[in-house]
Enzyme design. Structure first.
Site: not given
Length: 304
Positions: A63, A65, A67-68, A266
């Site tokens: 996805h 966001h 941090d990804h 995570h």
């Protein structure tokens, strides 16, 4: 000999720490080298692990966001800088196609690598790999999110002593495997008589999500499950509110799904001691448990 292992680049959640970089995971699976969820700093983390941009065969984003995915611009530009000779497919939620386009062209560079965007637009989408299938399942998060699962088809293991007993050698072995039987000395020998079932291996990657059907579908009978455990059970209500899992929930998923090796990752920056995640998970999961650390390597378990 083929290599099947997870190389961990980063294990933090929204905020990195002195010990944990933003997300990033590389799966070595025979000839495939798949990069999952490259967060900020992933390019430098790759240098520490010895994995090169040229080795990458595929990129998967769960996805959009930050941090990804905020490591994508640098990695995409590195593919061109290194003149990677092979096409590199990139999978990501179809609803985030505009985000991907902006990340892909976040700054000026000379594009030489062949990047192939292959958005995921349906729950259960499948993509063919050499000797395996990549599956995507919808997860429950505030924005469109997919987890990924690599599935090797079941096969058979030939038994040399049984083949020798029937005098089956050389090209005849391949003929037997293709046809399922072989006429030998006036007798029909079936594949089942000279082989044993060999279950295909399975890898699952589950990031930001609350509990949902997709989590269990991805985890089912996984030899190696990489799953987020952002919170501890004391913050279960907060986890549910923001679409995340606790270590206890992740461990129960692994137990109920028959997972062999569980990798928790995570982690929220609010927890300084990773052993707290291990202690909580062990209350619900009796199998092999790994609390992911940056730059660690986790092998896929040997075949059953």
């Amino acid at each position: 000999m083929s290599t099947r292992e997870l190389v961990v680049l980063g294990t933090a959640s929204q905020t990195p720490t002195r010990q944990r970089n933003h997300n990033g995971y590389v799966l070595r699976w025979d000839d495939e080298v798949i990069l999952f969820d490259p967060g900020e700093g992933s390019q430098r983390q790759l240098l520490h692990t010895g994995v090169t941009a040229t080795q990458l065969t595929r990129i998967c984003v769960t996805h959009f966001h930050g941090d990804h995915c905020l490591g994508l611009p640098g990695l995409i530009q590195r593919l061109s800088l290194d003149r990677v000779p092979h096409p590199v497919p990139v999978h990501f939620p179809a609803g985030g196609v505009d985000y991907f386009a902006r990340l892909r062209h976040a700054s000026s560079f000379h594009e030489t690598a062949e990047l192939r965007p292959e958005p995921v637009d349906t729950d259960g989408a499948r993509f063919a790999l050499t000797g395996a299938t990549l599956q995507a399942r919808r997860l429950r998060h505030p924005i469109e999110t997919y987890g990924y699962r690599l599935v090797e088809p079941d096969g058979v293991r030939m038994l040399p002593e049984r083949l020798a007993a029937y005098g089956i050698v050389g090209p005849a072995v391949g003929e037997l495997q293709r046809a399922g039987y072989l006429e030998v000395g006036g007798r029909r020998v079936t594949l089942a008589e000279v082989s044993r079932p060999r279950p295909g291996q399975r890898f699952a990657f589950v990031m930001d999500t609350g509990l949902c059907d997709g989590v269990y579908a991805l985890a089912e009978r996984a030899d190696l499950l990489v799953i987020e455990s952002t919170f501890l059970n004391s913050e279960a209500a907060l986890a549910a509110e923001v679409g995340h899992l606790t270590a206890a929930q992740a461990a129960r998923v692994a137990t109920e799904s028959g997972v062999r090796r569980l990798v928790l990752t995570h982690f929220s920056q609010r927890y300084a001691d990773p052993e707290r995640f291990a202690a909580e998970a062990r209350e619900h999961f009796a199998g092999e448990l790994v609390i992911a650390e940056d730059l660690s390597v986790v092998p896929v378990p040997p075949r059953r």
